[in-house]
Design a protein around this motif. Structure first.
Motif, short mmCIF file in Angstrom:
data_model
loop_
_atom_site.label_atom_id
_atom_site.label_comp_id
_atom_site.label_asym_id
_atom_site.label_seq_id
_atom_site.Cartn_x
_atom_site.Cartn_y
_atom_site.Cartn_z
N HIS A 110 -0.59 1.39 -4.15
CA HIS A 110 0.21 1.41 -2.92
C HIS A 110 -0.13 2.61 -2.06
CE1 HIS A 110 2.53 -1.39 -5.44
NE2 HIS A 110 3.00 -1.86 -4.31
N ILE A 113 -3.77 1.87 0.00
CA ILE A 113 -4.00 0.75 0.92
C ILE A 113 -4.30 1.21 2.34
CG2 ILE A 113 -2.70 -0.97 -0.41
CD1 ILE A 113 -0.30 -0.47 1.37
N ASP A 114 -3.97 2.45 2.68
CA ASP A 114 -4.28 2.95 4.03
C ASP A 114 -5.58 3.75 4.07
OD1 ASP A 114 -2.01 1.84 5.24
OD2 ASP A 114 -0.76 3.54 4.61
N ARG A 133 -2.52 -8.11 -0.38
CA ARG A 133 -1.36 -8.23 0.51
C ARG A 133 -1.44 -7.30 1.71
NH1 ARG A 133 3.94 -8.78 -3.50
NH2 ARG A 133 3.58 -10.96 -4.11
N SER A 134 -2.18 -6.20 1.59
CA SER A 134 -2.29 -5.27 2.71
C SER A 134 -3.07 -5.88 3.86
CB SER A 134 -2.97 -3.97 2.26
OG SER A 134 -4.37 -4.15 2.08
N ARG A 136 -6.16 -5.58 4.79
CA ARG A 136 -7.18 -4.78 5.47
C ARG A 136 -8.54 -5.47 5.36
NH1 ARG A 136 -6.01 1.05 6.53
NH2 ARG A 136 -8.20 1.04 7.12
#
Length: 258
Positions: A110, A113-114, A133-134, A136
């Motif tokens: 988590h 994800i960025d 789910r992210s 990207r």
């Protein structure tokens, strides 16, 4: 419902699911938070459950006991969160990173994800799902095949064959236990083999293990302590253990759980 009946019902839920949360039991039985906590204390005093932050888990029965994902997810959540934040800081944009299965690595996912441009190799359905789910488009997720374990790891010859074709910059490895004699261990023989393949595929090994893992020994060794370039744990680890690990691993990082 009388207290003994409620406690038996709670015990049945723990045995069926591996773990329970206080909040869920409050809603299930329509009693107060304090009442549920007293029930869990009674069961823990009788050696029937293990109390953890926010709930209880089934008692471990030995070096081959493998709790399910739900059971492990309620344990040491604050410590895992702090460990995950520290580990995420080691992963830069464009890194090829491997994440083993486990609730600590799932927490770490988590936090990643960025991070742009990651290539993520994992044998965990849960970890892969976090990245999927992210949504990207600049991240690539490689999910190994394999046989699914109670902790939602994909293991066995299919997973090992896939991993051996790959090379990654860093492996972030969750473990079941660690000790001076046994090193980093797991209760699942096939998972140990798969994790050893991940170790072999990585240029750098970072182990994520909260303080409760110290002194716990699974049946199979993944790696010896001195194979870890970095070990991230929490400040709940006692000073003698910190000294021992500090002498064995490449770098010991301790974080404060919130």
């Amino acid at each position: 419902m009388l207290a003994p009946q409620r406690q038996q019902a709670i015990l049945d839920l723990v045995r069926a699911n591996g773990a329970v949360r206080v909040g869920d039991l409050v809603r299930e039985f329509g009693v107060s938070d304090m009442t549920i906590r007293r029930d869990l204390e009674v069961l823990a005093d009788r050696g029937l459950v293990a109390k953890v932050h926010g709930g209880a888990t089934a008692m471990s029965s030995g070096s081959t006991e493998e709790p399910g994902f739900a059971a492990k997810s309620v344990q040491q959540r604050a410590e895992k969160e702090a460990i995950a934040r520290a580990a995420a800081a080691m992963v830069g944009p464009g890194t090829a990173v491997a994440l083993s299965a486990g609730t600590t690595t799932w927490t770490l996912a988590h936090h990643l994800i960025d991070t742009p441009g990651l290539t993520v190799v994992t044998n965990s359905v849960r970890v892969a799902e976090v990245f999927y789910r992210s949504g990207r488009k600049d991240q690539t997720v490689v999910l190994t095949g394999g046989i699914r374990t109670p902790s939602d790891a994909l293991v066995g010859p299919v997973a090992v064959a896939a991993i051996r074709l790959l090379n990654v910059d860093i492996l972030l490895l969750g473990v079941h236990g660690m000790s001076t004699h046994a090193g980093f261990t797991t209760p699942n023989l096939m998972e140990a083999e798969t994790d050893r393949a991940l170790v072999g595929a990585a240029r750098r090994l970072v182990v994520l293990a909260d303080h409760t893992k110290w002194g716990t020994i699974g049946i199979s060794t993944i790696a010896h302590l001195d194979e870890a370039d970095v070990l991230i744990t929490d400040a709940g680890l006692d000073e003698p253990a910190q000294r021992t690990l500090g002498e064995q691993v490449g770098e010991l990082i301790t974080v404060e759980g919130e």
